[in-house]
Motif scaffolding. Structure first.
Motif, short mmCIF file in Angstrom:
data_model
loop_
_atom_site.label_atom_id
_atom_site.label_comp_id
_atom_site.label_asym_id
_atom_site.label_seq_id
_atom_site.Cartn_x
_atom_site.Cartn_y
_atom_site.Cartn_z
N ALA A 272 0.83 -1.21 0.00
CA ALA A 272 0.00 0.00 0.00
C ALA A 272 0.87 1.26 0.00
CB ALA A 272 -0.92 -0.01 1.21
N PHE A 273 1.96 1.22 0.73
CA PHE A 273 2.88 2.36 0.75
C PHE A 273 3.50 2.57 -0.64
CE2 PHE A 273 7.25 3.93 1.26
CZ PHE A 273 7.00 5.15 1.86
N LEU A 274 3.90 1.49 -1.30
CA LEU A 274 4.47 1.61 -2.65
C LEU A 274 3.45 2.18 -3.63
CD1 LEU A 274 6.41 -1.78 -2.96
CD2 LEU A 274 7.37 0.49 -2.58
N LEU A 275 2.21 1.69 -3.56
CA LEU A 275 1.17 2.18 -4.46
C LEU A 275 0.86 3.64 -4.19
CD1 LEU A 275 -0.81 1.42 -6.70
CD2 LEU A 275 -2.43 0.72 -4.94
N LEU A 276 0.81 4.01 -2.92
CA LEU A 276 0.55 5.40 -2.58
C LEU A 276 1.66 6.31 -3.09
CD1 LEU A 276 -1.18 7.47 -0.99
CD2 LEU A 276 0.24 6.96 1.00
N MET A 277 2.90 5.90 -2.94
CA MET A 277 4.02 6.71 -3.42
C MET A 277 3.98 6.85 -4.94
SD MET A 277 5.71 7.89 -0.88
CE MET A 277 4.10 8.07 -0.11
N PHE A 278 3.58 5.77 -5.62
CA PHE A 278 3.48 5.84 -7.08
C PHE A 278 2.43 6.86 -7.51
CE2 PHE A 278 1.49 4.24 -11.02
CZ PHE A 278 2.58 4.28 -11.87
N VAL A 279 1.26 6.80 -6.89
CA VAL A 279 0.18 7.71 -7.26
C VAL A 279 0.53 9.15 -6.86
CG1 VAL A 279 -2.24 8.29 -6.83
CG2 VAL A 279 -1.57 5.91 -7.13
N LEU A 280 1.11 9.34 -5.67
CA LEU A 280 1.47 10.68 -5.24
C LEU A 280 2.55 11.28 -6.14
CD1 LEU A 280 1.52 10.51 -1.32
CD2 LEU A 280 -0.15 11.64 -2.80
N THR A 281 3.51 10.45 -6.56
CA THR A 281 4.56 10.94 -7.45
C THR A 281 3.98 11.45 -8.76
OG1 THR A 281 6.17 9.42 -6.47
CG2 THR A 281 6.69 10.33 -8.64
N ILE A 282 3.06 10.68 -9.32
CA ILE A 282 2.44 11.10 -10.58
C ILE A 282 1.68 12.41 -10.39
CG2 ILE A 282 0.64 10.53 -12.26
CD1 ILE A 282 1.50 7.66 -12.10
N ASN A 283 0.92 12.52 -9.29
CA ASN A 283 0.17 13.75 -9.05
C ASN A 283 1.08 14.95 -8.81
OD1 ASN A 283 -3.00 13.35 -8.70
ND2 ASN A 283 -2.01 11.49 -8.02
N VAL A 284 2.20 14.73 -8.13
CA VAL A 284 3.15 15.83 -7.92
C VAL A 284 3.77 16.26 -9.24
CG1 VAL A 284 5.38 16.41 -6.89
CG2 VAL A 284 3.65 15.26 -5.52
N LEU A 285 4.10 15.30 -10.10
CA LEU A 285 4.65 15.64 -11.41
C LEU A 285 3.64 16.42 -12.25
CD1 LEU A 285 6.53 12.34 -12.32
CD2 LEU A 285 7.53 14.51 -11.61
N VAL A 286 2.37 16.00 -12.18
CA VAL A 286 1.32 16.72 -12.90
C VAL A 286 1.20 18.14 -12.39
CG1 VAL A 286 -1.17 16.84 -13.29
CG2 VAL A 286 0.02 14.67 -13.55
#
Length: 296
Positions: A272-286
């Protein structure tokens, strides 16, 4: 009460004016406080979820979780199969969804008549709101049942169906922001319409289109229900074989969180931590890309 020479209206006495100012200030403070409270209510759940997942997941994050396949009965292992499965299925779903969503957005904004554009836009809006589990059942009916085999390709198609309306609508909105003068200048030089769209319109809108694609990828990466009906999940590492079941991080979290073994529960928190970091990274890049465009 005397009239003002400019407007002829009665002048407001100083005492009445100060009372009116105080009432306006109180109303302004009340609505400011109300807006701040509403903002806090919006932020607190996100902060609580992120903090809760980080505190529980970072303790379970280790090298075995990233490099080893899962094992049965809570005897250790990791989430390698789920990590690879998520990357592969999301990548294939992106390859499926991007051309369809991009060309659909181009057609609606550049070539479609008003009625057909309205109908396509309405269909896309409805598809955005369709529960993902229904998409999973739909793909299950056509790509799983006939072959009597759960497979990663069906999972990628299900994720692609969820991504298409997001990409289409963001593409359409971005194309609307391209100035019409650019199109007119290209057409005035004798450039064909199709060449104008490809060389001028798309080239100008490509940063915004990429932003929409990234948002669609973030949504697809976190979907669970469609994959339960299509890819199913697997404890075996599946690299490149989309005709067999394949694991994914959402399925890994769902399965391990329901197990009676503490070790598997910890692995679910780590995934869950890995998935959250993946989604947050994409949103931060956006967000960074959007801010860069605004600054420019």
């Amino acid at each position: 009460m005397t009239a003002t020479p400019a407007t002829g209206r009665p002048a407001v006495p100083p005492l009445e004016r100060s009372g009116l100012d105080r009432r306006c200030a109180l109303v302004d403070r009340f609505f400011r406080a109300l807006c701040v409270a509403a903002s806090v209510v919006c932020i607190v759940p996100l902060a609580a979820i992120v903090l809760f997942v980080v505190l529980n997941g970072i303790a379970a994050l280790n090298l075995d979780l990233l490099t080893k396949p899962p094992r049965a009965l809570g005897t250790g292992g990791g989430a390698l199969s789920a990590i690879l499965g998520t990357l592969q299925m999301v990548a294939l779903a992106t390859l499926i969804a991007v051309p369809i969503g991009l060309f659909a957005g181009l057609y609606v904004n550049e070539f479609a008549e008003r009625r057909s554009a309205r109908a396509i836009r309405f269909a896309a809006d409805v598809l955005v709101g369709v529960p993902s589990i229904l998409v999973g059942i739909f793909v299950f009916t056509f790509l799983v049942l006939p072959f009597r085999q759960f497979n990663a390709f069906a999972g990628s198609v299900a994720l692609g169906v969820l991504m298409i309306p997001v990409i289409m609508r963001t593409t359409e909105e971005i194309l609307r922001l391209v100035p019409g003068s650019l199109r007119e200048a290209a057409l005035a030089l004798g450039v064909p319409t199709w060449r104008t769209v490809i060389s001028v319109v798309i080239r100008t809108a490509i940063p915004g289109i990429l932003t929409g694609v990234m948002l669609a990828v973030a949504r697809a990466a976190g979907e669970t229900a469609p994959l339960l009906f299509t890819a199913l999940g697997s404890r075996l590492v599946n690299a490149g074989d989309f005709s067999r079941p394949m694991d994914a991080l959402p399925i890994f979290i769902y399965v391990n969180a329901r197990q009676p073994f503490p070790a598997l529960n910890q692995q679910a928190w780590g995934a869950a931590f890995l998935l959250l970091m993946f989604v947050l990274t994409i949103n931060v890049l956006v967000r960074a890309r959007t801010l860069g465009q605004r600054a420019g």
